[in-house]
Design a protein around this motif. Structure first.
Motif, PDB file in Angstrom:
ATOM      1  N   CYS A 115      46.461  49.258  44.220  1.00 34.44           N
ATOM      2  CA  CYS A 115      45.669  48.056  43.988  1.00 34.44           C
ATOM      3  C   CYS A 115      46.625  46.896  43.827  1.00 34.44           C
ATOM      4  CB  CYS A 115      44.799  48.233  42.743  1.00 34.44           C
ATOM      5  SG  CYS A 115      43.895  46.756  42.238  1.00 34.44           S
ATOM      6  N   THR A 116      46.540  45.942  44.722  1.00 29.49           N
ATOM      7  CA  THR A 116      47.441  44.802  44.711  1.00 29.49           C
ATOM      8  C   THR A 116      46.681  43.522  44.399  1.00 29.49           C
ATOM      9  OG1 THR A 116      48.925  45.828  46.327  1.00 29.49           O
ATOM     10  CG2 THR A 116      49.085  43.453  46.045  1.00 29.49           C
ATOM     11  N   ALA A 117      47.194  42.776  43.452  1.00 28.34           N
ATOM     12  CA  ALA A 117      46.603  41.505  43.077  1.00 28.34           C
ATOM     13  C   ALA A 117      47.304  40.367  43.796  1.00 28.34           C
ATOM     14  CB  ALA A 117      46.692  41.299  41.565  1.00 28.34           C
ATOM     15  N   SER A 118      46.525  39.437  44.277  1.00 24.88           N
ATOM     16  CA  SER A 118      47.079  38.267  44.932  1.00 24.88           C
ATOM     17  C   SER A 118      46.367  37.023  44.429  1.00 24.88           C
ATOM     18  CB  SER A 118      46.948  38.369  46.459  1.00 24.88           C
ATOM     19  OG  SER A 118      45.587  38.424  46.850  1.00 24.88           O
ATOM     20  N   GLY A 119      47.009  35.886  44.620  1.00 23.92           N
ATOM     21  CA  GLY A 119      46.449  34.636  44.162  1.00 23.92           C
ATOM     22  C   GLY A 119      47.310  34.020  43.082  1.00 23.92           C
ATOM     23  N   THR A 120      46.707  33.148  42.316  1.00 28.81           N
ATOM     24  CA  THR A 120      47.415  32.481  41.235  1.00 28.81           C
ATOM     25  C   THR A 120      47.409  33.376  40.007  1.00 28.81           C
ATOM     26  OG1 THR A 120      46.753  30.314  42.085  1.00 28.81           O
ATOM     27  CG2 THR A 120      47.554  30.421  39.822  1.00 28.81           C
ATOM     28  N   ILE A 121      48.538  33.993  39.752  1.00 28.60           N
ATOM     29  CA  ILE A 121      48.666  34.941  38.649  1.00 28.60           C
ATOM     30  C   ILE A 121      49.798  34.491  37.745  1.00 28.60           C
ATOM     31  CG2 ILE A 121      49.101  37.322  37.994  1.00 28.60           C
ATOM     32  CD1 ILE A 121      48.085  38.109  40.800  1.00 28.60           C
ATOM     33  N   LEU A 122      49.447  34.137  36.539  1.00 24.86           N
ATOM     34  CA  LEU A 122      50.453  33.792  35.551  1.00 24.86           C
ATOM     35  C   LEU A 122      50.885  35.001  34.742  1.00 24.86           C
ATOM     36  CD1 LEU A 122      49.146  30.362  34.196  1.00 24.86           C
ATOM     37  CD2 LEU A 122      50.747  30.807  36.059  1.00 24.86           C
ATOM     38  N   ARG A 123      49.932  35.868  34.436  1.00 26.14           N
ATOM     39  CA  ARG A 123      50.235  37.024  33.612  1.00 26.14           C
ATOM     40  C   ARG A 123      49.119  38.049  33.761  1.00 26.14           C
ATOM     41  NH1 ARG A 123      49.982  34.718  29.145  1.00 26.14           N
ATOM     42  NH2 ARG A 123      48.095  35.659  28.249  1.00 26.14           N
ATOM     43  N   ILE A 124      49.495  39.309  33.831  1.00 24.32           N
ATOM     44  CA  ILE A 124      48.544  40.409  33.826  1.00 24.32           C
ATOM     45  C   ILE A 124      48.666  41.115  32.483  1.00 24.32           C
ATOM     46  CG2 ILE A 124      47.817  42.557  34.903  1.00 24.32           C
ATOM     47  CD1 ILE A 124      48.948  41.552  37.514  1.00 24.32           C
ATOM     48  N   ASP A 125      47.602  41.058  31.714  1.00 21.92           N
ATOM     49  CA  ASP A 125      47.646  41.594  30.357  1.00 21.92           C
ATOM     50  C   ASP A 125      47.295  43.067  30.286  1.00 21.92           C
ATOM     51  OD1 ASP A 125      46.375  38.576  28.730  1.00 21.92           O
ATOM     52  OD2 ASP A 125      48.409  39.174  29.277  1.00 21.92           O
ATOM     53  N   ASP A 126      46.453  43.519  31.175  1.00 25.40           N
ATOM     54  CA  ASP A 126      45.977  44.886  31.115  1.00 25.40           C
ATOM     55  C   ASP A 126      45.574  45.321  32.512  1.00 25.40           C
ATOM     56  OD1 ASP A 126      43.335  46.652  29.307  1.00 25.40           O
ATOM     57  OD2 ASP A 126      45.321  47.302  29.943  1.00 25.40           O
ATOM     58  N   ARG A 127      45.758  46.580  32.792  1.00 21.54           N
ATOM     59  CA  ARG A 127      45.379  47.142  34.089  1.00 21.54           C
ATOM     60  C   ARG A 127      44.695  48.481  33.856  1.00 21.54           C
ATOM     61  NH1 ARG A 127      49.977  44.817  37.637  1.00 21.54           N
ATOM     62  NH2 ARG A 127      51.444  44.050  36.051  1.00 21.54           N
ATOM     63  N   GLY A 128      43.831  48.841  34.773  1.00 18.69           N
ATOM     64  CA  GLY A 128      43.160  50.116  34.622  1.00 18.69           C
ATOM     65  C   GLY A 128      42.492  50.576  35.898  1.00 18.69           C
ATOM     66  N   TRP A 129      42.129  51.836  35.902  1.00 24.22           N
ATOM     67  CA  TRP A 129      41.355  52.439  36.963  1.00 24.22           C
ATOM     68  C   TRP A 129      40.079  53.016  36.379  1.00 24.22           C
ATOM     69  CZ3 TRP A 129      42.274  52.109  42.101  1.00 24.22           C
ATOM     70  CH2 TRP A 129      43.551  51.714  42.504  1.00 24.22           C
ATOM     71  N   TYR A 130      38.989  52.750  37.055  1.00 20.64           N
ATOM     72  CA  TYR A 130      37.682  53.248  36.675  1.00 20.64           C
ATOM     73  C   TYR A 130      37.063  53.958  37.868  1.00 20.64           C
ATOM     74  CZ  TYR A 130      38.069  50.044  32.704  1.00 20.64           C
ATOM     75  OH  TYR A 130      38.481  49.380  31.572  1.00 20.64           O
ATOM     76  N   ARG A 131      36.086  54.781  37.592  1.00 16.53           N
ATOM     77  CA  ARG A 131      35.377  55.433  38.683  1.00 16.53           C
ATOM     78  C   ARG A 131      33.898  55.541  38.346  1.00 16.53           C
ATOM     79  NH1 ARG A 131      37.826  61.608  38.163  1.00 16.53           N
ATOM     80  NH2 ARG A 131      36.683  62.217  36.254  1.00 16.53           N
ATOM     81  N   GLN A 132      33.104  55.612  39.390  1.00 11.85           N
ATOM     82  CA  GLN A 132      31.673  55.734  39.220  1.00 11.85           C
ATOM     83  C   GLN A 132      31.117  56.654  40.297  1.00 11.85           C
ATOM     84  OE1 GLN A 132      29.441  52.044  39.271  1.00 11.85           O
ATOM     85  NE2 GLN A 132      27.813  52.970  38.053  1.00 11.85           N
ATOM     86  N   ALA A 133      30.511  57.732  39.851  1.00 12.08           N
ATOM     87  CA  ALA A 133      29.853  58.663  40.749  1.00 12.08           C
ATOM     88  C   ALA A 133      28.383  58.286  40.861  1.00 12.08           C
ATOM     89  CB  ALA A 133      30.004  60.092  40.239  1.00 12.08           C
ATOM     90  N   PRO A 134      27.724  58.665  41.952  1.00  6.21           N
ATOM     91  CA  PRO A 134      26.309  58.340  42.116  1.00  6.21           C
ATOM     92  C   PRO A 134      25.474  58.836  40.941  1.00  6.21           C
ATOM     93  CG  PRO A 134      27.203  59.139  44.177  1.00  6.21           C
ATOM     94  CD  PRO A 134      28.262  59.365  43.132  1.00  6.21           C
ATOM     95  N   GLY A 135      24.649  57.957  40.402  1.00  3.49           N
ATOM     96  CA  GLY A 135      23.787  58.321  39.301  1.00  3.49           C
ATOM     97  C   GLY A 135      24.457  58.378  37.952  1.00  3.49           C
ATOM     98  N   LYS A 136      25.731  58.050  37.898  1.00  2.60           N
ATOM     99  CA  LYS A 136      26.456  58.093  36.641  1.00  2.60           C
ATOM    100  C   LYS A 136      27.026  56.720  36.315  1.00  2.60           C
ATOM    101  CE  LYS A 136      27.807  62.960  37.010  1.00  2.60           C
ATOM    102  NZ  LYS A 136      28.942  63.914  36.971  1.00  2.60           N
ATOM    103  N   GLU A 137      27.336  56.537  35.054  1.00  6.49           N
ATOM    104  CA  GLU A 137      27.917  55.282  34.619  1.00  6.49           C
ATOM    105  C   GLU A 137      29.406  55.240  34.945  1.00  6.49           C
ATOM    106  OE1 GLU A 137      24.975  54.280  30.849  1.00  6.49           O
ATOM    107  OE2 GLU A 137      27.077  54.734  30.501  1.00  6.49           O
ATOM    108  N   ARG A 138      29.891  54.039  35.098  1.00 11.67           N
ATOM    109  CA  ARG A 138      31.306  53.855  35.340  1.00 11.67           C
ATOM    110  C   ARG A 138      32.112  54.309  34.125  1.00 11.67           C
ATOM    111  NH1 ARG A 138      32.983  47.834  36.538  1.00 11.67           N
ATOM    112  NH2 ARG A 138      32.451  47.711  34.307  1.00 11.67           N
ATOM    113  N   GLU A 139      33.202  54.996  34.372  1.00 15.61           N
ATOM    114  CA  GLU A 139      34.020  55.496  33.289  1.00 15.61           C
ATOM    115  C   GLU A 139      35.478  55.112  33.493  1.00 15.61           C
ATOM    116  OE1 GLU A 139      34.316  59.739  33.008  1.00 15.61           O
ATOM    117  OE2 GLU A 139      34.601  60.022  35.165  1.00 15.61           O
ATOM    118  N   LEU A 140      36.155  54.957  32.393  1.00 16.28           N
ATOM    119  CA  LEU A 140      37.583  54.667  32.433  1.00 16.28           C
ATOM    120  C   LEU A 140      38.345  55.931  32.787  1.00 16.28           C
ATOM    121  CD1 LEU A 140      40.011  52.755  31.852  1.00 16.28           C
ATOM    122  CD2 LEU A 140      39.919  53.600  29.497  1.00 16.28           C
ATOM    123  N   VAL A 141      39.228  55.817  33.755  1.00 19.99           N
ATOM    124  CA  VAL A 141      40.073  56.927  34.168  1.00 19.99           C
ATOM    125  C   VAL A 141      41.457  56.811  33.552  1.00 19.99           C
ATOM    126  CG1 VAL A 141      41.134  58.107  36.130  1.00 19.99           C
ATOM    127  CG2 VAL A 141      38.796  57.222  36.311  1.00 19.99           C
TER     128      VAL A 141
END
Length: 121
Positions: free
Chosen positions: A22-48
């Motif tokens: 996952c690559t971020a582009s644009g005007t970026i001064l600072r990235i404070d936190d990063r994460g990956w999440y996933r969501q399966a059909p019929g389920k809520e998004r969860e932190l991975v």
């Protein structure tokens, strides 16, 4: 304008591996936190997985020992190495980053477009 672009998803057999990026582009001064999440059909998004700007990581119990998150600050890129994949890992995976884009501004949550990971024989 900040944009997160994901890649690396696909179809893999159980026990296989994939690496998401996952690559971020644009005007970026600072990235404070990063994460990956996933969501399966019929389920809520969860932190991975998540990682701080100091490199500390945290994982969901369901993926601990199998997934590894990392980041490359120079490339503004975060990765999720997924090993020993299981069918229950099948989901759309989204990257996330809390990014400060303006001097004196606060961090704003940005999301990738999502990439499908399908684990099936």
């Amino acid at each position: 304008q900040v944009q997160l672009v994901e890649s690396g998803g696909g179809l893999v057999q159980p026990g296989g591996s994939l690496r998401l990026s996952c690559t971020a582009s644009g005007t970026i001064l600072r990235i404070d936190d990063r994460g990956w999440y996933r969501q399966a059909p019929g389920k809520e998004r969860e932190l991975v997985a998540r990682i701080t700007n100091s490199g500390r990581t945290d994982y969901a119990d369901s993926v601990k020992g199998r997934f590894t998150m990392s980041r490359d600050n120079a490339k503004s890129t975060e990765y999720l190495q997924m090993n020993t994949l299981k069918p229950e890992d099948t989901a759309v995976y989204y990257c996330h980053a809390a990014i400060v884009t303006r001097w004196g501004g606060t961090a704003i949550n940005y999301w990738g477009q999502g990439t499908q990971v399908t684990v099936s024989s």
